[in-house]
Write a protein that holds these residues in place. Sequence first.
Motif, short mmCIF file in Angstrom:
data_model
loop_
_atom_site.label_atom_id
_atom_site.label_comp_id
_atom_site.label_asym_id
_atom_site.label_seq_id
_atom_site.Cartn_x
_atom_site.Cartn_y
_atom_site.Cartn_z
N ALA A 51 28.86 8.49 -40.32
CA ALA A 51 29.96 7.53 -40.39
C ALA A 51 29.68 6.50 -41.48
O ALA A 51 28.51 6.23 -41.82
CB ALA A 51 30.16 6.82 -39.05
N ALA A 52 30.73 5.94 -42.03
CA ALA A 52 30.60 4.87 -43.03
C ALA A 52 31.93 4.15 -43.16
O ALA A 52 33.01 4.77 -43.07
CB ALA A 52 30.17 5.45 -44.38
N PHE A 53 31.86 2.83 -43.34
CA PHE A 53 33.06 2.04 -43.60
C PHE A 53 33.35 2.09 -45.10
O PHE A 53 32.45 2.01 -45.93
CB PHE A 53 32.85 0.58 -43.18
N VAL A 54 34.65 2.19 -45.45
CA VAL A 54 35.04 2.23 -46.86
C VAL A 54 36.24 1.30 -47.08
O VAL A 54 37.00 1.00 -46.15
CB VAL A 54 35.40 3.66 -47.32
N ASP A 55 36.38 0.85 -48.33
CA ASP A 55 37.54 0.02 -48.66
C ASP A 55 38.70 0.91 -49.09
O ASP A 55 38.62 2.15 -49.02
CB ASP A 55 37.18 -1.01 -49.74
N ALA A 56 39.78 0.29 -49.57
CA ALA A 56 40.98 1.05 -49.91
C ALA A 56 40.77 2.04 -51.05
O ALA A 56 41.48 3.04 -51.16
CB ALA A 56 42.11 0.09 -50.26
N SER A 57 39.76 1.78 -51.91
CA SER A 57 39.48 2.69 -53.02
C SER A 57 38.47 3.76 -52.64
O SER A 57 38.11 4.59 -53.47
CB SER A 57 38.98 1.89 -54.23
N ARG A 94 35.33 3.10 -51.64
CA ARG A 94 33.96 2.64 -51.88
C ARG A 94 33.33 2.22 -50.56
O ARG A 94 33.93 1.51 -49.76
CB ARG A 94 33.98 1.46 -52.87
N GLN A 95 32.08 2.66 -50.34
CA GLN A 95 31.42 2.36 -49.08
C GLN A 95 31.08 0.87 -48.97
O GLN A 95 30.64 0.25 -49.94
CB GLN A 95 30.15 3.19 -48.92
N LEU A 96 31.27 0.35 -47.77
CA LEU A 96 30.96 -1.05 -47.47
C LEU A 96 29.73 -1.10 -46.56
O LEU A 96 29.77 -0.61 -45.43
CB LEU A 96 32.14 -1.74 -46.78
N GLY A 97 28.66 -1.68 -47.06
CA GLY A 97 27.46 -1.78 -46.26
C GLY A 97 26.67 -0.47 -46.21
O GLY A 97 27.13 0.56 -46.69
N PRO A 98 25.48 -0.52 -45.61
CA PRO A 98 24.63 0.67 -45.53
C PRO A 98 25.14 1.65 -44.48
O PRO A 98 26.03 1.33 -43.67
CB PRO A 98 23.27 0.10 -45.13
N ASP A 99 24.57 2.84 -44.49
CA ASP A 99 24.90 3.83 -43.47
C ASP A 99 24.49 3.31 -42.09
O ASP A 99 23.45 2.64 -41.96
CB ASP A 99 24.18 5.15 -43.72
N GLY A 132 23.25 -9.04 -44.90
CA GLY A 132 22.68 -10.25 -44.35
C GLY A 132 22.04 -10.03 -42.99
O GLY A 132 21.74 -8.90 -42.59
N ASN A 133 21.87 -11.12 -42.26
CA ASN A 133 21.18 -11.10 -40.98
C ASN A 133 21.96 -10.31 -39.92
O ASN A 133 23.16 -10.44 -39.77
CB ASN A 133 20.99 -12.55 -40.48
N ALA A 134 21.23 -9.45 -39.18
CA ALA A 134 21.81 -8.69 -38.06
C ALA A 134 23.06 -7.91 -38.46
O ALA A 134 24.08 -7.91 -37.75
CB ALA A 134 22.11 -9.61 -36.89
N SER A 135 23.00 -7.27 -39.62
CA SER A 135 24.18 -6.57 -40.12
C SER A 135 24.19 -5.08 -39.80
O SER A 135 25.12 -4.37 -40.20
CB SER A 135 24.27 -6.74 -41.64
N SER A 136 23.17 -4.60 -39.07
CA SER A 136 23.08 -3.16 -38.83
C SER A 136 24.17 -2.67 -37.89
O SER A 136 24.54 -3.33 -36.92
CB SER A 136 21.71 -2.81 -38.23
N VAL A 137 24.69 -1.49 -38.21
CA VAL A 137 25.64 -0.78 -37.37
C VAL A 137 24.90 0.43 -36.80
O VAL A 137 24.12 1.09 -37.51
CB VAL A 137 26.88 -0.34 -38.18
N PHE A 138 25.14 0.77 -35.53
CA PHE A 138 24.42 1.85 -34.88
C PHE A 138 25.37 2.92 -34.35
O PHE A 138 26.51 2.63 -33.97
CB PHE A 138 23.59 1.31 -33.70
N LEU A 139 24.87 4.17 -34.31
CA LEU A 139 25.60 5.29 -33.73
C LEU A 139 24.75 5.93 -32.64
O LEU A 139 23.52 6.03 -32.77
CB LEU A 139 25.90 6.35 -34.79
#
Length: 235
Positions: A141-147, A149-154, A219-226
């Motif tokens: 999984a990954a967040f992306v913008d309208a173009s 482009r990935q937002l943030g790390p995996d 930044g701080n505590a920015s991790s997303v988990f699966l």
Amino acid sequence: MAYTSPSRHRTALLASSVAVMGLLTACGNGAGTASPPQKVPGTAAPATGDTTTGAGATRAAPSGGITAPGRTATHPGSSSAATAGDSASGTGAAARSTRCHTSELKAMVGRNDPGAGQENFPVVLTNTSGRTCTVHGYPGAAFVDASGRQLGPDPKREAGTPTTVTLRPGASAWAGLTFSNPGVSGARTATPAALIVTPPDERDHLTVTWTAGQVPVGGNASSVFLTVLGAGAGP
């Protein structure tokens, strides 16, 4: 009656015995040892079926296996080989994979179930094909913008034991997507246009429109988990 001298009679008997012994030796029908083969002048003709050119030529089988009628030889280094007409051994053709492919699935993001400063979304994969297939492990999984482009790390993987989930047509499996609320953690944020989801062991991804607002991207505590995939459409 004609008179035959003793010397002529002995000579005739000796000649007859030699002739009989010669016949026995040629037929190989006795305990004696056959004479060694004699060399004959001239050029020997090629053996039948041993030519390598011309119509109906037969070539020697390559090293690594002989192909019998109705079978396919296994080539060195191959992981598996389909064997045609191998009903005796029960192998048949190579087994078809039961893994769900991206083209057979639909992805969606379920409703947020927040708790203790944590945001929790189920990422759901549904089998839209006409066959039963399986998923195993973690999706990508990954967040992306309208173009795009990935937002943030995996996202990172939470500890868990992967299991195989069997999906009949219309059935679903889900994985948890979690992160700390940016308002609590103070992480740098962005608002994605979509979440792209890649089924386990696949390369093609599915795109899901993201409507849940800001997510942490640095930044701080920015991790997303699966989490690992489990049966159903959510907890």
